[in-house]
Design a protein around this motif. Structure first.
Motif, PDB file in Angstrom:
ATOM      1  N   PRO A   1       0.804  -1.235   0.000  1.00 49.72           N
ATOM      2  CA  PRO A   1       0.000   0.000   0.000  1.00 49.72           C
ATOM      3  C   PRO A   1       0.831   1.277   0.000  1.00 49.72           C
ATOM      4  N   LEU A   2       2.093   1.213   0.466  1.00 49.06           N
ATOM      5  CA  LEU A   2       2.910   2.430   0.533  1.00 49.06           C
ATOM      6  C   LEU A   2       3.565   2.726  -0.813  1.00 49.06           C
ATOM      7  N   THR A   3       4.270   1.770  -1.386  1.00 45.27           N
ATOM      8  CA  THR A   3       5.055   2.016  -2.604  1.00 45.27           C
ATOM      9  C   THR A   3       4.307   1.650  -3.873  1.00 45.27           C
ATOM     10  N   GLY A   4       3.220   0.865  -3.763  1.00 44.97           N
ATOM     11  CA  GLY A   4       2.523   0.394  -4.953  1.00 44.97           C
ATOM     12  C   GLY A   4       3.209  -0.763  -5.633  1.00 44.97           C
ATOM     13  N   LEU A   5       4.343  -1.212  -5.096  1.00 45.37           N
ATOM     14  CA  LEU A   5       5.040  -2.360  -5.671  1.00 45.37           C
ATOM     15  C   LEU A   5       4.308  -3.653  -5.324  1.00 45.37           C
ATOM     16  N   ALA A   6       4.693  -4.721  -6.003  1.00 45.45           N
ATOM     17  CA  ALA A   6       4.158  -6.028  -5.643  1.00 45.45           C
ATOM     18  C   ALA A   6       4.563  -6.381  -4.217  1.00 45.45           C
ATOM     19  N   ASN A   7       3.693  -7.122  -3.530  1.00 45.08           N
ATOM     20  CA  ASN A   7       4.057  -7.579  -2.188  1.00 45.08           C
ATOM     21  C   ASN A   7       4.592  -9.014  -2.269  1.00 45.08           C
ATOM     22  N   ARG A   8       4.897  -9.581  -1.132  1.00 47.70           N
ATOM     23  CA  ARG A   8       5.488 -10.923  -1.097  1.00 47.70           C
ATOM     24  C   ARG A   8       4.574 -11.955  -1.750  1.00 47.70           C
ATOM     25  N   ALA A   9       3.234 -11.832  -1.511  1.00 44.95           N
ATOM     26  CA  ALA A   9       2.307 -12.823  -2.061  1.00 44.95           C
ATOM     27  C   ALA A   9       2.355 -12.829  -3.585  1.00 44.95           C
ATOM     28  N   LEU A  10       2.311 -11.629  -4.207  1.00 48.76           N
ATOM     29  CA  LEU A  10       2.371 -11.561  -5.668  1.00 48.76           C
ATOM     30  C   LEU A  10       3.735 -12.012  -6.177  1.00 48.76           C
ATOM     31  N   PHE A  11       4.769 -11.674  -5.443  1.00 40.26           N
ATOM     32  CA  PHE A  11       6.115 -12.084  -5.840  1.00 40.26           C
ATOM     33  C   PHE A  11       6.223 -13.607  -5.888  1.00 40.26           C
ATOM     34  N   VAL A  12       5.749 -14.275  -4.842  1.00 41.87           N
ATOM     35  CA  VAL A  12       5.814 -15.744  -4.783  1.00 41.87           C
ATOM     36  C   VAL A  12       4.942 -16.355  -5.871  1.00 41.87           C
ATOM     37  N   ASP A  13       3.713 -15.829  -6.054  1.00 42.83           N
ATOM     38  CA  ASP A  13       2.818 -16.366  -7.081  1.00 42.83           C
ATOM     39  C   ASP A  13       3.435 -16.225  -8.474  1.00 42.83           C
ATOM     40  N   SER A  14       4.056 -15.061  -8.733  1.00 43.22           N
ATOM     41  CA  SER A  14       4.661 -14.839 -10.055  1.00 43.22           C
ATOM     42  C   SER A  14       5.842 -15.762 -10.280  1.00 43.22           C
ATOM     43  N   ALA A  15       6.641 -16.000  -9.236  1.00 45.33           N
ATOM     44  CA  ALA A  15       7.780 -16.910  -9.370  1.00 45.33           C
ATOM     45  C   ALA A  15       7.300 -18.337  -9.625  1.00 45.33           C
TER      46      ALA A  15
END
Length: 488
Positions: free
Chosen positions: A334-348
Protein backbone atom coordinates in the motif's frame (compact mmCIF):
# COMPACT_ATOMS: atom_id res chain seq x y z
CA UNK A 1 -56.37 -17.46 19.39
CA UNK A 2 -58.90 -16.45 22.04
CA UNK A 3 -59.42 -13.10 20.28
CA UNK A 4 -60.17 -14.93 17.01
CA UNK A 5 -62.69 -17.20 18.69
CA UNK A 6 -64.40 -14.25 20.37
CA UNK A 7 -64.55 -12.41 17.06
CA UNK A 8 -66.05 -15.41 15.25
CA UNK A 9 -68.59 -15.85 18.06
CA UNK A 10 -69.61 -12.18 17.88
CA UNK A 11 -70.11 -12.25 14.09
CA UNK A 12 -71.88 -15.60 14.05
CA UNK A 13 -74.06 -14.70 17.04
CA UNK A 14 -75.11 -11.42 15.45
CA UNK A 15 -76.08 -13.08 12.17
CA UNK A 16 -77.96 -15.95 13.80
CA UNK A 17 -79.85 -13.64 16.16
CA UNK A 18 -81.01 -11.41 13.30
CA UNK A 19 -82.18 -14.45 11.37
CA UNK A 20 -84.16 -15.69 14.37
CA UNK A 21 -85.67 -12.37 15.50
CA UNK A 22 -88.58 -10.97 13.46
CA UNK A 23 -87.33 -8.71 10.68
CA UNK A 24 -87.85 -5.04 11.48
CA UNK A 25 -88.75 -5.72 15.13
CA UNK A 26 -87.53 -3.41 17.85
CA UNK A 27 -85.59 -6.30 19.41
CA UNK A 28 -83.72 -6.93 16.17
CA UNK A 29 -83.05 -3.21 15.80
CA UNK A 30 -81.75 -2.80 19.35
CA UNK A 31 -79.57 -5.91 19.08
CA UNK A 32 -78.10 -4.88 15.76
CA UNK A 33 -77.26 -1.27 16.64
CA UNK A 34 -75.83 -2.37 20.01
CA UNK A 35 -73.52 -4.96 18.46
CA UNK A 36 -72.54 -2.56 15.66
CA UNK A 37 -71.57 0.19 18.10
CA UNK A 38 -69.76 -2.32 20.31
CA UNK A 39 -67.79 -3.87 17.43
CA UNK A 40 -66.78 -0.44 16.07
CA UNK A 41 -65.58 0.64 19.52
CA UNK A 42 -63.69 -2.64 19.95
CA UNK A 43 -61.93 -1.98 16.64
CA UNK A 44 -61.17 1.60 17.74
CA UNK A 45 -59.79 0.44 21.09
CA UNK A 46 -57.66 -2.26 19.46
CA UNK A 47 -56.23 0.22 16.92
CA UNK A 48 -55.58 2.79 19.67
CA UNK A 49 -53.80 0.17 21.78
CA UNK A 50 -51.59 -0.77 18.85
CA UNK A 51 -50.85 2.92 18.22
CA UNK A 52 -49.59 3.27 21.81
CA UNK A 53 -47.06 0.46 21.40
CA UNK A 54 -45.88 1.60 17.96
CA UNK A 55 -43.81 4.59 16.89
CA UNK A 56 -43.46 6.88 13.90
CA UNK A 57 -45.67 6.34 10.87
CA UNK A 58 -47.26 3.22 12.33
CA UNK A 59 -48.45 5.15 15.39
CA UNK A 60 -50.10 7.80 13.22
CA UNK A 61 -51.61 5.14 11.00
CA UNK A 62 -53.25 3.18 13.78
CA UNK A 63 -54.44 6.42 15.38
CA UNK A 64 -56.12 7.40 12.10
CA UNK A 65 -57.78 3.98 11.91
CA UNK A 66 -59.00 4.33 15.49
CA UNK A 67 -60.45 7.76 14.67
CA UNK A 68 -62.27 6.30 11.66
CA UNK A 69 -63.79 3.56 13.82
CA UNK A 70 -64.93 6.13 16.39
CA UNK A 71 -66.54 8.11 13.58
CA UNK A 72 -68.48 5.05 12.47
CA UNK A 73 -69.57 4.34 16.07
CA UNK A 74 -70.79 7.94 16.28
CA UNK A 75 -72.79 7.49 13.07
CA UNK A 76 -74.38 4.29 14.36
CA UNK A 77 -75.19 6.01 17.66
CA UNK A 78 -77.05 8.74 15.78
CA UNK A 79 -78.90 6.05 13.84
CA UNK A 80 -79.70 4.28 17.13
CA UNK A 81 -81.11 7.52 18.53
CA UNK A 82 -83.51 7.84 15.62
CA UNK A 83 -84.66 4.22 15.59
CA UNK A 84 -85.04 4.13 19.37
CA UNK A 85 -86.66 7.48 20.13
CA UNK A 86 -88.38 8.10 16.79
CA UNK A 87 -90.09 4.71 16.65
CA UNK A 88 -87.79 3.26 13.97
CA UNK A 89 -87.90 6.23 11.63
CA UNK A 90 -84.54 7.69 10.63
CA UNK A 91 -84.29 10.38 7.96
CA UNK A 92 -81.89 9.61 5.15
CA UNK A 93 -79.41 11.15 4.93
CA UNK A 94 -78.78 12.41 8.47
CA UNK A 95 -75.93 13.54 10.76
CA UNK A 96 -74.94 9.92 11.35
CA UNK A 97 -73.91 9.56 7.71
CA UNK A 98 -71.13 12.09 8.35
CA UNK A 99 -69.73 9.78 11.02
CA UNK A 100 -70.10 6.73 8.77
CA UNK A 101 -68.24 8.37 5.92
CA UNK A 102 -65.57 9.75 8.29
CA UNK A 103 -64.34 6.18 8.61
CA UNK A 104 -63.19 6.16 4.97
CA UNK A 105 -60.44 8.83 5.09
CA UNK A 106 -59.36 7.54 8.49
CA UNK A 107 -59.09 3.97 7.23
CA UNK A 108 -57.31 4.95 4.01
CA UNK A 109 -54.85 7.24 5.80
CA UNK A 110 -54.26 4.54 8.40
CA UNK A 111 -53.56 1.81 5.84
CA UNK A 112 -51.19 4.02 3.86
CA UNK A 113 -49.30 5.03 7.01
CA UNK A 114 -49.11 1.51 8.44
CA UNK A 115 -48.40 -0.37 5.22
CA UNK A 116 -47.22 2.63 3.19
CA UNK A 117 -45.35 2.59 -0.09
CA UNK A 118 -42.03 4.42 -0.50
CA UNK A 119 -40.85 3.20 -3.90
CA UNK A 120 -42.48 2.87 -7.31
CA UNK A 121 -45.21 5.35 -6.40
CA UNK A 122 -46.35 5.88 -10.02
CA UNK A 123 -46.87 2.16 -10.57
CA UNK A 124 -48.70 1.94 -7.26
CA UNK A 125 -51.01 4.77 -8.26
CA UNK A 126 -51.73 3.13 -11.61
CA UNK A 127 -52.43 -0.18 -9.86
CA UNK A 128 -54.80 1.64 -7.55
CA UNK A 129 -56.64 3.24 -10.47
CA UNK A 130 -56.92 -0.13 -12.22
CA UNK A 131 -58.34 -1.77 -9.10
CA UNK A 132 -60.66 1.11 -8.26
CA UNK A 133 -61.92 1.34 -11.84
CA UNK A 134 -62.55 -2.42 -12.03
CA UNK A 135 -64.39 -2.51 -8.71
CA UNK A 136 -66.36 0.60 -9.65
CA UNK A 137 -67.41 -1.07 -12.93
CA UNK A 138 -68.66 -4.13 -11.02
CA UNK A 139 -70.42 -2.02 -8.41
CA UNK A 140 -72.00 0.20 -11.03
CA UNK A 141 -73.17 -2.66 -13.23
CA UNK A 142 -74.83 -4.62 -10.44
CA UNK A 143 -75.75 -2.11 -7.70
CA UNK A 144 -74.92 1.54 -8.26
CA UNK A 145 -76.62 2.19 -11.60
CA UNK A 146 -80.02 1.06 -10.30
CA UNK A 147 -79.48 3.25 -7.22
CA UNK A 148 -78.52 6.20 -9.39
CA UNK A 149 -81.56 5.77 -11.63
CA UNK A 150 -84.03 5.09 -8.82
CA UNK A 151 -86.75 7.68 -8.86
CA UNK A 152 -87.88 7.30 -5.25
CA UNK A 153 -84.72 8.83 -3.69
CA UNK A 154 -83.80 12.49 -3.38
CA UNK A 155 -80.59 13.80 -4.91
CA UNK A 156 -78.95 13.89 -1.46
CA UNK A 157 -80.07 10.36 -0.67
CA UNK A 158 -78.72 9.15 -4.02
CA UNK A 159 -75.38 10.84 -3.36
CA UNK A 160 -75.03 9.31 0.09
CA UNK A 161 -76.20 5.89 -1.11
CA UNK A 162 -73.54 6.00 -3.83
CA UNK A 163 -70.89 7.30 -1.41
CA UNK A 164 -71.00 4.15 0.71
CA UNK A 165 -70.15 1.57 -1.96
CA UNK A 166 -67.75 3.97 -3.67
CA UNK A 167 -65.89 4.42 -0.40
CA UNK A 168 -65.67 0.64 -0.11
CA UNK A 169 -64.23 0.48 -3.61
CA UNK A 170 -61.54 2.90 -2.43
CA UNK A 171 -60.84 0.89 0.73
CA UNK A 172 -60.60 -2.40 -1.16
CA UNK A 173 -58.37 -0.84 -3.85
CA UNK A 174 -55.95 0.61 -1.28
CA UNK A 175 -55.83 -2.69 0.62
CA UNK A 176 -55.16 -4.65 -2.57
CA UNK A 177 -52.37 -2.27 -3.56
CA UNK A 178 -50.65 -2.40 -0.19
CA UNK A 179 -51.00 -6.13 0.47
CA UNK A 180 -48.24 -7.36 -1.90
CA UNK A 181 -45.91 -4.53 -0.84
CA UNK A 182 -46.21 -4.99 2.92
CA UNK A 183 -43.25 -6.21 4.93
CA UNK A 184 -43.31 -9.90 5.79
CA UNK A 185 -44.36 -9.21 9.37
CA UNK A 186 -47.22 -6.99 8.20
CA UNK A 187 -48.67 -9.26 5.50
CA UNK A 188 -51.09 -10.97 7.88
CA UNK A 189 -52.20 -7.54 9.09
CA UNK A 190 -52.63 -6.34 5.49
CA UNK A 191 -54.63 -9.45 4.59
CA UNK A 192 -56.94 -8.92 7.57
CA UNK A 193 -57.45 -5.27 6.61
CA UNK A 194 -58.27 -6.34 3.04
CA UNK A 195 -60.78 -8.87 4.37
CA UNK A 196 -62.26 -6.12 6.56
CA UNK A 197 -62.67 -3.82 3.54
CA UNK A 198 -64.44 -6.60 1.64
CA UNK A 199 -66.73 -7.34 4.60
CA UNK A 200 -67.60 -3.66 4.94
CA UNK A 201 -68.29 -3.61 1.19
CA UNK A 202 -70.80 -6.42 1.61
CA UNK A 203 -72.61 -4.40 4.27
CA UNK A 204 -72.57 -1.16 2.26
CA UNK A 205 -73.55 -2.73 -1.06
CA UNK A 206 -76.35 -4.62 0.63
CA UNK A 207 -77.51 -1.44 2.34
CA UNK A 208 -77.44 0.49 -0.96
CA UNK A 209 -79.38 -2.25 -2.77
CA UNK A 210 -82.04 -2.60 -0.09
CA UNK A 211 -82.27 1.14 0.45
CA UNK A 212 -82.83 1.60 -3.28
CA UNK A 213 -85.97 -0.47 -2.98
CA UNK A 214 -86.92 1.12 0.37
CA UNK A 215 -86.77 -2.32 2.03
CA UNK A 216 -83.82 -1.76 4.37
CA UNK A 217 -84.59 -1.82 8.09
CA UNK A 218 -82.06 -1.55 10.87
CA UNK A 219 -81.50 -5.08 12.11
CA UNK A 220 -81.35 -6.66 8.66
CA UNK A 221 -78.90 -9.62 8.49
CA UNK A 222 -76.83 -7.62 6.00
CA UNK A 223 -75.64 -5.60 9.02
CA UNK A 224 -73.41 -8.56 9.89
CA UNK A 225 -71.04 -7.47 7.09
CA UNK A 226 -70.19 -4.35 9.10
CA UNK A 227 -69.74 -6.34 12.30
CA UNK A 228 -67.35 -8.72 10.51
CA UNK A 229 -65.42 -5.76 9.09
CA UNK A 230 -64.83 -4.22 12.51
CA UNK A 231 -63.87 -7.56 14.06
CA UNK A 232 -61.30 -8.08 11.30
CA UNK A 233 -59.85 -4.59 11.86
CA UNK A 234 -59.55 -5.33 15.58
CA UNK A 235 -57.76 -8.61 14.82
CA UNK A 236 -55.48 -6.84 12.33
CA UNK A 237 -54.47 -4.33 15.00
CA UNK A 238 -53.76 -7.09 17.52
CA UNK A 239 -51.75 -9.01 14.93
CA UNK A 240 -49.57 -6.03 13.93
CA UNK A 241 -45.93 -6.04 15.12
CA UNK A 242 -44.87 -3.17 17.36
CA UNK A 243 -41.84 -2.22 15.29
CA UNK A 244 -41.63 -1.16 11.67
CA UNK A 245 -40.08 -3.94 9.59
CA UNK A 246 -38.03 -3.57 6.44
CA UNK A 247 -39.99 -4.30 3.27
CA UNK A 248 -39.08 -7.57 1.63
CA UNK A 249 -39.39 -8.75 -1.94
CA UNK A 250 -43.01 -8.94 -3.01
CA UNK A 251 -44.59 -12.38 -3.27
CA UNK A 252 -44.98 -12.98 -7.05
CA UNK A 253 -48.57 -14.20 -6.87
CA UNK A 254 -49.54 -11.14 -4.80
CA UNK A 255 -47.99 -8.76 -7.33
CA UNK A 256 -50.55 -9.98 -9.89
CA UNK A 257 -53.44 -9.70 -7.43
CA UNK A 258 -54.40 -6.11 -8.46
CA UNK A 259 -55.34 -7.44 -11.92
CA UNK A 260 -57.83 -9.96 -10.56
CA UNK A 261 -60.64 -7.33 -10.25
CA UNK A 262 -60.03 -6.32 -13.90
CA UNK A 263 -60.36 -9.92 -15.03
CA UNK A 264 -63.63 -10.24 -13.10
CA UNK A 265 -64.89 -6.96 -14.58
CA UNK A 266 -64.13 -8.13 -18.15
CA UNK A 267 -65.87 -11.46 -17.51
CA UNK A 268 -68.87 -9.62 -16.04
CA UNK A 269 -69.07 -7.32 -19.07
CA UNK A 270 -68.91 -10.32 -21.40
CA UNK A 271 -71.67 -12.06 -19.44
CA UNK A 272 -73.90 -8.98 -19.58
CA UNK A 273 -73.43 -8.67 -23.33
CA UNK A 274 -73.99 -12.39 -23.85
CA UNK A 275 -77.29 -12.18 -21.96
CA UNK A 276 -78.53 -9.48 -24.31
CA UNK A 277 -78.03 -6.50 -22.00
CA UNK A 278 -76.44 -3.30 -23.22
CA UNK A 279 -73.62 -1.46 -21.50
CA UNK A 280 -74.41 2.20 -21.07
CA UNK A 281 -71.93 4.94 -21.88
CA UNK A 282 -70.45 5.35 -18.39
CA UNK A 283 -69.48 1.71 -17.69
CA UNK A 284 -68.24 1.30 -21.28
CA UNK A 285 -65.95 4.32 -20.99
CA UNK A 286 -64.92 3.22 -17.50
CA UNK A 287 -63.87 -0.24 -18.67
CA UNK A 288 -62.02 1.24 -21.65
CA UNK A 289 -60.20 3.67 -19.38
CA UNK A 290 -59.15 0.83 -17.07
CA UNK A 291 -57.71 -1.13 -20.01
CA UNK A 292 -55.76 1.98 -21.10
CA UNK A 293 -54.48 2.31 -17.54
CA UNK A 294 -53.21 -1.27 -17.69
CA UNK A 295 -51.29 -0.44 -20.88
CA UNK A 296 -49.86 2.68 -19.24
CA UNK A 297 -48.87 0.63 -16.21
CA UNK A 298 -47.01 -1.84 -18.43
CA UNK A 299 -45.17 1.01 -20.13
CA UNK A 300 -44.16 2.39 -16.73
CA UNK A 301 -43.04 -1.09 -15.65
CA UNK A 302 -40.97 -1.38 -18.84
CA UNK A 303 -39.39 2.00 -18.16
CA UNK A 304 -38.66 1.04 -14.55
CA UNK A 305 -37.21 -2.31 -15.61
CA UNK A 306 -34.97 -0.57 -18.14
CA UNK A 307 -33.78 1.83 -15.45
CA UNK A 308 -33.29 -1.10 -13.07
CA UNK A 309 -31.26 -2.97 -15.69
CA UNK A 310 -29.13 0.13 -16.24
CA UNK A 311 -28.62 0.51 -12.50
CA UNK A 312 -27.78 -3.19 -12.25
CA UNK A 313 -25.11 -2.88 -14.96
CA UNK A 314 -23.66 0.12 -13.14
CA UNK A 315 -23.60 -1.77 -9.85
CA UNK A 316 -21.95 -4.77 -11.52
CA UNK A 317 -19.31 -2.47 -13.03
CA UNK A 318 -18.72 -0.89 -9.63
CA UNK A 319 -18.42 -4.33 -8.03
CA UNK A 320 -15.91 -5.37 -10.68
CA UNK A 321 -13.92 -2.20 -10.09
CA UNK A 322 -14.07 -2.83 -6.37
CA UNK A 323 -13.01 -6.44 -6.89
CA UNK A 324 -10.08 -5.27 -9.01
CA UNK A 325 -9.18 -2.72 -6.33
CA UNK A 326 -9.33 -5.35 -3.59
CA UNK A 327 -7.24 -7.72 -5.71
CA UNK A 328 -4.68 -4.96 -6.21
CA UNK A 329 -4.62 -4.24 -2.48
CA UNK A 330 -4.21 -7.93 -1.70
CA UNK A 331 -1.15 -8.27 -3.96
CA UNK A 332 0.51 -4.87 -3.72
CA UNK A 333 2.32 -2.89 -1.07
CA UNK A 334 0.00 0.00 0.00
CA UNK A 335 2.91 2.43 0.53
CA UNK A 336 5.06 2.02 -2.60
CA UNK A 337 2.52 0.39 -4.95
CA UNK A 338 5.04 -2.36 -5.67
CA UNK A 339 4.16 -6.03 -5.64
CA UNK A 340 4.06 -7.58 -2.19
CA UNK A 341 5.49 -10.92 -1.10
CA UNK A 342 2.31 -12.82 -2.06
CA UNK A 343 2.37 -11.56 -5.67
CA UNK A 344 6.12 -12.08 -5.84
CA UNK A 345 5.81 -15.74 -4.78
CA UNK A 346 2.82 -16.37 -7.08
CA UNK A 347 4.66 -14.84 -10.05
CA UNK A 348 7.78 -16.91 -9.37
CA UNK A 349 5.72 -20.10 -9.11
CA UNK A 350 3.84 -19.19 -12.30
CA UNK A 351 7.17 -19.17 -14.19
CA UNK A 352 7.08 -22.99 -13.99
CA UNK A 353 10.54 -24.52 -14.57
CA UNK A 354 11.85 -21.78 -16.86
CA UNK A 355 15.03 -19.79 -16.21
CA UNK A 356 14.66 -17.32 -13.39
CA UNK A 357 16.87 -14.95 -11.40
CA UNK A 358 16.16 -13.06 -8.19
CA UNK A 359 17.77 -9.96 -6.75
CA UNK A 360 17.41 -9.49 -3.01
CA UNK A 361 18.00 -5.90 -1.77
CA UNK A 362 18.41 -4.70 1.78
CA UNK A 363 18.83 -0.94 2.31
CA UNK A 364 21.87 0.14 4.34
CA UNK A 365 21.39 3.08 6.67
CA UNK A 366 17.60 3.27 6.42
CA UNK A 367 17.01 3.25 10.19
CA UNK A 368 18.95 6.49 10.83
CA UNK A 369 16.67 8.28 8.34
CA UNK A 370 13.67 7.23 10.39
CA UNK A 371 15.36 8.14 13.67
CA UNK A 372 16.58 11.56 12.53
CA UNK A 373 13.79 12.78 10.23
CA UNK A 374 10.78 10.76 11.34
CA UNK A 375 8.65 8.00 9.89
CA UNK A 376 7.16 10.30 7.25
CA UNK A 377 10.63 10.81 5.80
CA UNK A 378 11.28 7.08 5.98
CA UNK A 379 8.06 6.33 4.10
CA UNK A 380 8.89 8.95 1.47
CA UNK A 381 12.34 7.40 1.05
CA UNK A 382 10.84 3.94 0.51
CA UNK A 383 8.54 5.38 -2.17
CA UNK A 384 11.51 6.95 -3.96
CA UNK A 385 13.47 3.70 -3.77
CA UNK A 386 10.50 1.89 -5.33
CA UNK A 387 10.39 4.39 -8.21
CA UNK A 388 14.14 4.01 -8.80
CA UNK A 389 13.91 0.21 -8.88
CA UNK A 390 11.04 0.29 -11.40
CA UNK A 391 12.97 2.74 -13.59
CA UNK A 392 16.16 0.65 -13.65
CA UNK A 393 14.67 -2.80 -14.26
CA UNK A 394 13.40 -4.40 -17.47
CA UNK A 395 9.76 -4.44 -18.61
CA UNK A 396 9.19 -8.13 -17.74
CA UNK A 397 10.90 -7.81 -14.35
CA UNK A 398 8.75 -7.70 -11.21
CA UNK A 399 9.83 -5.36 -8.40
CA UNK A 400 8.46 -6.20 -4.96
CA UNK A 401 8.71 -4.88 -1.44
CA UNK A 402 8.99 -7.90 0.81
CA UNK A 403 8.71 -5.95 4.04
CA UNK A 404 10.45 -3.15 5.95
CA UNK A 405 13.42 -1.98 3.89
CA UNK A 406 13.78 -5.25 1.97
CA UNK A 407 13.06 -5.40 -1.77
CA UNK A 408 13.36 -8.05 -4.45
CA UNK A 409 13.45 -8.14 -8.25
CA UNK A 410 12.14 -11.16 -10.14
CA UNK A 411 13.91 -11.54 -13.51
CA UNK A 412 12.26 -14.21 -15.69
CA UNK A 413 14.23 -15.69 -18.58
CA UNK A 414 17.68 -14.87 -17.11
CA UNK A 415 20.17 -17.75 -17.28
CA UNK A 416 23.44 -15.80 -17.03
CA UNK A 417 24.37 -14.87 -13.46
CA UNK A 418 26.49 -11.99 -14.73
CA UNK A 419 23.37 -10.32 -16.21
CA UNK A 420 21.68 -10.32 -12.81
CA UNK A 421 24.86 -9.19 -11.05
CA UNK A 422 25.22 -6.31 -13.52
CA UNK A 423 21.74 -5.09 -12.60
CA UNK A 424 22.65 -5.48 -8.92
CA UNK A 425 25.77 -3.33 -9.35
CA UNK A 426 23.81 -0.66 -11.22
CA UNK A 427 21.15 -0.55 -8.51
CA UNK A 428 23.82 -0.35 -5.80
CA UNK A 429 25.41 2.64 -7.52
CA UNK A 430 22.09 4.43 -8.05
CA UNK A 431 20.96 3.82 -4.45
CA UNK A 432 24.26 5.30 -3.22
CA UNK A 433 23.37 8.64 -4.77
CA UNK A 434 21.68 11.24 -2.49
CA UNK A 435 17.88 11.43 -2.27
CA UNK A 436 15.95 14.66 -1.64
CA UNK A 437 13.43 13.71 1.04
CA UNK A 438 11.12 16.33 2.62
CA UNK A 439 13.65 19.11 2.09
CA UNK A 440 16.64 17.04 3.26
CA UNK A 441 19.32 15.26 1.27
CA UNK A 442 19.93 11.78 2.62
CA UNK A 443 22.35 9.08 1.54
CA UNK A 444 21.81 5.38 1.89
CA UNK A 445 23.23 2.30 0.32
CA UNK A 446 22.07 -1.20 -0.48
CA UNK A 447 23.33 -4.74 -0.26
CA UNK A 448 22.17 -6.80 -3.23
CA UNK A 449 22.27 -10.58 -3.43
CA UNK A 450 21.64 -12.68 -6.53
CA UNK A 451 20.05 -16.11 -6.79
CA UNK A 452 19.36 -18.25 -9.90
CA UNK A 453 16.96 -21.11 -10.23
CA UNK A 454 18.80 -24.41 -10.20
CA UNK A 455 17.67 -27.84 -11.34
CA UNK A 456 15.64 -29.52 -8.62
CA UNK A 457 14.14 -26.35 -7.14
CA UNK A 458 10.53 -27.24 -6.26
CA UNK A 459 9.58 -23.92 -4.70
CA UNK A 460 10.54 -20.29 -4.78
CA UNK A 461 11.72 -20.50 -1.16
CA UNK A 462 15.03 -22.09 -2.18
CA UNK A 463 15.63 -19.37 -4.75
CA UNK A 464 14.87 -16.61 -2.24
CA UNK A 465 17.07 -18.28 0.36
CA UNK A 466 20.06 -18.35 -2.02
CA UNK A 467 19.55 -14.69 -2.94
CA UNK A 468 19.19 -13.79 0.75
CA UNK A 469 22.38 -15.68 1.66
CA UNK A 470 24.20 -13.93 -1.19
CA UNK A 471 22.99 -10.55 0.05
CA UNK A 472 24.15 -11.21 3.62
CA UNK A 473 27.51 -12.47 2.34
CA UNK A 474 27.99 -9.14 0.55
CA UNK A 475 26.77 -7.17 3.57
CA UNK A 476 29.28 -8.98 5.82
CA UNK A 477 32.20 -8.00 3.62
CA UNK A 478 31.47 -4.27 3.86
CA UNK A 479 29.57 -2.23 6.44
CA UNK A 480 26.30 -0.66 5.36
CA UNK A 481 26.32 3.01 4.57
CA UNK A 482 25.02 5.31 7.22
CA UNK A 483 22.43 7.91 6.19
CA UNK A 484 23.50 11.51 6.37
CA UNK A 485 21.37 14.62 6.18
CA UNK A 486 22.77 17.37 4.00
CA UNK A 487 21.09 20.80 4.12
CA UNK A 488 19.64 21.82 0.77
Amino acid sequence: MRAILLGVALVAGHFIALRVLPSGSQAATNLSVGVLILSALIAAASAAGTARRCAGRARYGWSALALGMVGWAFGESVWAFYVTFRQGHAPFPNLGDFGFLLMVPGAVAGMVAVLGVRRGLLRVMLDGLVIAGSLLFLSWAFVLEPVYRAGNLTAGAKAVSLAYPLSDVLLAAVALILLPRAAAGYRATAALILAAALALSVGDLGFAYLNQHSTYTCGDPIDTGWVAGFVLIALAARRAPATRQRPEQSVPILVWMPYAPLAVAILAAADLLASGQRLTAFPSMLLGAVILLVLARQMVALRDNTALSRDLHRVVAQLRDRESELHHLAYHDPLTGLANRALFVDSAEAADDGPLAVLYLDLDGFKPVNDRHGHAAGDALLVEVGRLLRAETREPDLVARLGGDEFAVLMPGVTDRSEAEELGRRLTERLAEPFLILGHQVRIGASVGVGLREPGDVSVDALLRRADESMYAIKSTRPGRRAAAVPV
